[in-house]
Motif scaffolding. Structure first.
Motif, short mmCIF file in Angstrom:
data_model
loop_
_atom_site.label_atom_id
_atom_site.label_comp_id
_atom_site.label_asym_id
_atom_site.label_seq_id
_atom_site.Cartn_x
_atom_site.Cartn_y
_atom_site.Cartn_z
N TYR A 16 -9.73 23.22 -9.54
CA TYR A 16 -8.53 23.90 -9.99
C TYR A 16 -8.83 24.77 -11.20
CZ TYR A 16 -8.26 20.00 -13.39
OH TYR A 16 -8.54 19.07 -14.37
N ARG A 20 -3.47 25.28 -11.29
CA ARG A 20 -3.49 25.92 -9.97
C ARG A 20 -4.71 25.47 -9.18
NH1 ARG A 20 -6.06 30.33 -8.12
NH2 ARG A 20 -6.73 30.95 -10.20
N ILE A 22 -7.70 25.49 -6.66
CA ILE A 22 -8.59 26.48 -6.07
C ILE A 22 -8.52 26.32 -4.55
CG2 ILE A 22 -11.03 27.12 -5.78
CD1 ILE A 22 -11.41 26.34 -8.73
N HIS A 23 -8.49 27.45 -3.87
CA HIS A 23 -8.32 27.44 -2.41
C HIS A 23 -9.37 26.53 -1.74
CE1 HIS A 23 -7.23 28.86 1.55
NE2 HIS A 23 -8.50 29.11 1.81
N GLY A 24 -8.88 25.62 -0.92
CA GLY A 24 -9.76 24.73 -0.17
C GLY A 24 -10.06 23.41 -0.82
N ASP A 26 -8.06 20.89 -1.56
CA ASP A 26 -7.41 19.79 -0.83
C ASP A 26 -8.13 19.51 0.48
OD1 ASP A 26 -6.67 22.30 0.13
OD2 ASP A 26 -4.60 21.73 0.57
N THR A 227 -16.84 29.28 -8.18
CA THR A 227 -15.38 29.27 -8.17
C THR A 227 -14.79 29.33 -9.57
OG1 THR A 227 -15.51 26.85 -8.08
CG2 THR A 227 -15.17 28.02 -5.99
N ASP A 252 -17.93 29.46 -2.31
CA ASP A 252 -16.59 28.88 -2.39
C ASP A 252 -16.61 27.47 -1.81
OD1 ASP A 252 -16.68 29.26 0.39
OD2 ASP A 252 -15.59 31.16 0.25
#
Length: 262
Positions: A16, A20, A22-24, A26, A227, A252
């Protein structure tokens, strides 16, 4: 990557940014659970309790349990408890450090401690500095949870535990034992919690100076994810400054999942 006994995963900049996700992130954690690949969330943050860290992650949609969290406060408390069981400690820190020291069986005192243990302390004052430096000059051992000079906040970057520690070091003339990244204590403690040897662990993080350096010092393999702090543009500079190189680099978290085969 083969023969991974467990993952030690950094948080801010890796899973994060502030509040927020970071995409992916979860998807990564869910995939690790499905693959039954052991992991810990490993953080230099000394202020939050493990339950607080897990709640922060869940609030962003990342499944997390308190027992999956390893903090610099926990490692600092364990370091002291193993060196001097039941030792008296004066704490300059917040809830996470206070809880960790209590749970490690240490005796919290306000005068004549055997140890001064210091983390981020947003109530730090001149009197705090005077007392801590006096105790250390009188023979107390100085333990610093983490050397981060600055930390992110809603109001921009703020002085971190390392900045406060630098003032105590200057006033006492004594350098602290540093527990958190980039030193190896936190990482080796985390591997012990997972029940694996350092060479079976993989440290995942975005920061060459802290995450990757600490992993290398502890004898772990490392994966750098681009990231957060380290980017393709500054990677060579960080490698030159730190003198270490990650075993793998992933652009990523999706690429990280592929590298891990989950």
């Amino acid at each position: 990557m083969k023969d991974v006994g467990g993952l030690l995963i950094d948080l801010d900049g890796t899973l994060y940014h502030g509040g927020r996700m970071i995409h992916g992130a979860d998807l990564l954690i869910a995939a690790l659970r499905r693959a039954e690949l052991p992991f810990l969330f490993v953080t230099n943050n000394s202020s939050r309790t493990p339950a607080g860290v897990a709640a922060h992650l869940r609030g962003m949609g990342i499944e997390a349990k308190a027992e999956e969290v390893c903090t610099s406060s926990m490692a600092a408390a364990r370091y002291i408890a193993e060196e001097s069981p039941g030792a008296t400690v004066a704490i300059l820190g917040e809830e996470g450090l206070i809880q960790a020291c209590s749970e490690a069986g240490l005796t919290l005192v306000s005068e004549a401690p055997q140890y001064v243990v210091q983390g981020i302390d947003r109530s730090f004052t001149y009197e705090s500095l005077a007392r801590a430096s006096r105790w250390i000059r009188e023979g107390a051992k100085f333990v610093l949870t983490n050397p981060d000079l600055m930390l992110p906040s809603d109001n921009g970057v703020m002085p971190g535990a390392g900045t406060l520690g630098a003032s105590i070091e200057a006033a006492s003339g004594v350098a602290p034992v540093v527990i958190g990244k980039p030193e190896s204590h936190l990482i080796t403690y985390a591997t012990a919690l997972l029940g694996i040897k350092p060479d079976a662990a993989v440290v995942v993080g975005d920061n060459m100076r802290t995450d990757i350096s600490a992993g290398a010092r502890a004898g772990c393999r490392t994966i750098l994810v681009l990231t957060g702090l380290t980017t393709q543009d500054n990677l060579a500079q960080y490698q030159s400054v730190t003198g270490v190189a990650p075993d793998e680099i992933c652009a990523d978290l999706a690429e990280l999942m592929g590298t891990l085969g989950v």
